[in-house]
Design an enzyme around this catalytic site. Structure first.
Site, PDB file in Angstrom:
ATOM      1  N   HIS A 129       0.960  -1.112  -0.107  1.00 13.06           N
ATOM      2  CA  HIS A 129      -0.078   0.106   0.021  1.00 13.06           C
ATOM      3  C   HIS A 129       0.843   1.213   0.023  1.00 13.06           C
ATOM      4  O   HIS A 129       1.962   1.232   0.839  1.00 13.06           O
ATOM      5  CB  HIS A 129      -1.019  -0.064   1.189  1.00 13.06           C
ATOM      6  CG  HIS A 129      -0.438   0.517   2.452  1.00 13.06           C
ATOM      7  ND1 HIS A 129      -0.162   1.577   2.984  1.00 13.06           N
ATOM      8  CD2 HIS A 129       0.019  -0.442   3.518  1.00 13.06           C
ATOM      9  CE1 HIS A 129       0.204   1.659   4.395  1.00 13.06           C
ATOM     10  NE2 HIS A 129       0.358   0.419   4.603  1.00 13.06           N
ATOM     11  N   ASP A 141       5.802   2.617   7.296  1.00 18.27           N
ATOM     12  CA  ASP A 141       4.633   2.169   6.872  1.00 18.27           C
ATOM     13  C   ASP A 141       3.679   3.262   5.917  1.00 18.27           C
ATOM     14  O   ASP A 141       3.030   4.342   6.353  1.00 18.27           O
ATOM     15  CB  ASP A 141       3.548   2.282   8.311  1.00 18.27           C
ATOM     16  CG  ASP A 141       2.374   1.804   7.932  1.00 18.27           C
ATOM     17  OD1 ASP A 141       1.291   2.195   8.995  1.00 18.27           O
ATOM     18  OD2 ASP A 141       1.953   1.225   6.987  1.00 18.27           O
ATOM     19  N   GLU A 175      -5.287   1.930   2.256  1.00 20.03           N
ATOM     20  CA  GLU A 175      -5.368   0.796   2.974  1.00 20.03           C
ATOM     21  C   GLU A 175      -5.238   1.199   4.554  1.00 20.03           C
ATOM     22  O   GLU A 175      -5.915   0.400   5.316  1.00 20.03           O
ATOM     23  CB  GLU A 175      -3.881   0.255   2.839  1.00 20.03           C
ATOM     24  CG  GLU A 175      -3.473  -1.179   3.741  1.00 20.03           C
ATOM     25  CD  GLU A 175      -3.062  -0.895   5.253  1.00 20.03           C
ATOM     26  OE1 GLU A 175      -2.759  -0.035   5.486  1.00 20.03           O
ATOM     27  OE2 GLU A 175      -3.262  -2.065   5.874  1.00 20.03           O
TER      28      GLU A 175
HETATM   29  N1  DTR Z   1      -2.123  -2.650   9.546  1.00 21.54           N
HETATM   30  C1  DTR Z   1      -0.777  -2.107   8.935  1.00 21.54           C
HETATM   31  C2  DTR Z   1       0.362  -2.480  10.106  1.00 21.54           C
HETATM   32  C3  DTR Z   1       0.276  -3.797  10.239  1.00 21.54           C
HETATM   33  C4  DTR Z   1      -0.252  -4.330  11.363  1.00 21.54           C
HETATM   34  N2  DTR Z   1      -0.127  -5.828  11.679  1.00 21.54           N
HETATM   35  C5  DTR Z   1       0.391  -6.229  10.441  1.00 21.54           C
HETATM   36  C6  DTR Z   1       0.566  -7.436   9.947  1.00 21.54           C
HETATM   37  C7  DTR Z   1       1.008  -7.621   8.641  1.00 21.54           C
HETATM   38  C8  DTR Z   1       1.182  -6.801   7.883  1.00 21.54           C
HETATM   39  C9  DTR Z   1       0.915  -5.409   8.313  1.00 21.54           C
HETATM   40  C10 DTR Z   1       0.595  -5.172   9.575  1.00 21.54           C
HETATM   41  C11 DTR Z   1      -0.705  -0.742   8.730  1.00 21.54           C
HETATM   42  O1  DTR Z   1      -0.770   0.092   9.432  1.00 21.54           O
HETATM   43  O2  DTR Z   1      -0.709  -0.648   7.200  1.00 21.54           O
HETATM   44 ZN    ZN Z   2      -0.304   1.461   8.867  1.00 19.92          ZN
HETATM   45 ZN    ZN Z   3       0.939  -0.402   6.370  1.00 14.21          ZN
END
Ligand code: DTR
Ligand code: ZN
Ligand code: ZN
Ligand code: CA
Length: 443
Positions: A129, A141, A175
């Site tokens: 993403h 991230d 995302e």
């Molecule tokens: N949700 C994602 C970060 C995240 C948290 N646990 C996982 C496990 C596998 C991949 C990503 C993640 C985010 O904040 O984009």
């Molecule tokens: Zn995130």
């Molecule tokens: Zn992420």
């Protein structure tokens, strides 16, 4: 069409791994006459230059800086990120497509990029993403996953790779708002288009400053491809346990597409046992800047980003190379360049195999990548830990072609598996020279 399901796994969609040999080659023995290089169906993946990945992160950082400090859905920084990635891919020969969607009243964008060629009925996808949260630039991230996937795609172009399977790359919007872009993408695929996707690899947070090395355990073949790669580096891995549904692979898994991926951790705390095996700081989050304004280019662990970028390339090269029900092997690789002196002494490159029991297999695969401007000059041997030499290639003066990029099969069942295995290369004729680029053993 799902790829054939290997005998010993439940009848779910399972990714059948690329074979390292397109056809069986006779097991090599000491007699050179028995050894012929296998058809080159699975070239060794190139090393992904960390500097290139970080240059993309720098661009994402400056895009955020000139667009209100973030790259979030619906904000100018996100569209600028899409435009940057698309321009790189267009210039590299990909067929790109921008898919628009609307969420929260604002327009979002997915970007896909197809590498021309390969069997579209067996499409291997890799994605990340591209959006950040609104509080910051989102460099780990998920600039990290986006940049690594971009650089792996550019490496495919640099190599002019011609994989058996078709390659498609994806960068998803929104995302952070709930897998919105990837779900929109999958929902707008027809049943036939979905059935053509043999597997989807997801990379979301792969450069965390206090990193762990987590492998998704959804599809066993994809999981083993990554675990085998890290085993070859001597880096232990753990199964990603932050629960399904936490990133874009869930959109694909929900419609029955085999998925896998890598993760270096978010807000969870690294345990002392994990710090023992991976280094870093116990009792501290894997990424203290998760979803915060401090998620900048300073919030990246270079070693983790480099290892994961190389693992992505390995998986793309391996999973797109062919179709067999053979389970993946454990790979032990050395990618350090070793110069081969012209008409000079033999040189060696070593891989150390450890943690295995018993002897090596009767069909030990030896993948070599030697760059040379007249390969007929070269004599190439595999030397077992006890010093036994197995001739892989003899010199052949008239063979003036470049490079030795091939996979050999050696009957190494008389050798103990563990120990220092060497690739020995000698240039026996004047003029022309080269170097060992990389080589690997697959058990
Ligand atoms: N949700 C994602 C970060 C995240 C948290 N646990 C996982 C496990 C596998 C991949 C990503 C993640 C985010 O904040 O984009
Ligand atoms: Zn995130
Ligand atoms: Zn992420
Ligand atoms: Ca690298």
């Amino acid at each position: 069409m799902k790829l054939s399901v290997p005998r010993r796994v439940p009848a779910v969609a399972v990714f059948a791994l690329a074979g390292l040999l397109a056809t069986a080659a006779p097991a090599a023995s000491a007699d050179p006459a028995d050894v012929r290089p296998a058809p080159v169906s699975a070239l060794a993946a190139p090393d992904i230059p960390l500097a290139n990945v970080k240059a993309h992160l720098d661009r994402f950082q400056s895009i955020a800086g000139s667009n209100g400090g973030n790259r979030a859905h619906g904000r100018p920084g996100y569209k600028a990120s899409i435009d940057y990635v698309k321009a790189q891919l267009d210039a590299a020969g990909f067929t790109t497509s921008v898919q628009q969607f609307t969420y929260n009243g604002t327009t979002g964008y997915n970007l896909t990029a197809d590498w021309p060629g390969g069997d579209v009925n067996q499409t291997v996808m890799a994605g990340a993403h591209l959006d950040s949260v609104s509080s910051g630039a989102g460099i780990n991230d998920n600039g990290s996953g986006s940049a690594a996937v971009l650089e792996a795609a550019l490496a495919v172009s640099r190599a002019q790779l011609q994989p058996t399977k078709h390659l498609r790359f994806g960068w998803w919007g929104a995302e952070e708002l709930g897998l919105v872009g990837s779900r929109y993408y999958v929902n707008n695929l027809s049943g036939t288009e979905r059935s053509r996707i043999a597997g989807y690899l997801n990379f979301d947070m792969i450069g965390s400053p206090n990193p762990g090395y987590f492998v998704y355990d959804d599809d066993p073949v994809i999981e083993q491809t990554f675990k085998g790669y890290f085993a070859g580096l001597g880096v232990p891995t753990e199964i990603e346990t932050e629960g399904d549904g936490r990133s874009d692979h869930a959109s694909f898994k929900n419609v029955g597409i085999p998925v896998g991926g890598l993760f270096t951790g978010a807000s969870r705390t690294k345990t002392s046992a994990q710090a023992q095996k991976w280094g870093g700081t116990a009792g501290q989050a894997f990424d203290r800047c998760y979803h915060s304004s401090c998620d900048t280019t300073a919030n990246i662990n270079d070693t983790a980003l480099d290892r994961n970028s190389d693992a992505i390339a390995h998986a793309i090269w391996t999973l797109s190379a062919g179709d067999t029900t053979e389970p993946p092997g454990d790979v032990y690789e050395n990618t350090t360049d070793v110069a081969v002196p012209d008409a000079g002494a033999a040189v060696t490159s070593t891989v150390t195999v450890s943690g295995r029991s018993g002897n090596a297999p009767a069909a030990l695969k030896v993948g070599v990548d030697i760059k040379h401007t007249w390969r007929g000059d070269l004599v190439v041997d595999l030397v077992a830990p006890d010093g036994t030499a197995y001739r892989l290639k003899s010199s052949s003066g008239s063979d003036s072609a470049d490079n030795v990029i091939a996979t050999y099969t050696v009957d190494a069942s008389a050798e103990t598996a563990n120990g220092a295995w060497k690739l020995r290369v000698q240039d026996v004729a004047r003029y022309d020279t080269g170097y060992i680029d990389s080589w690997k053993l697959t058990f």
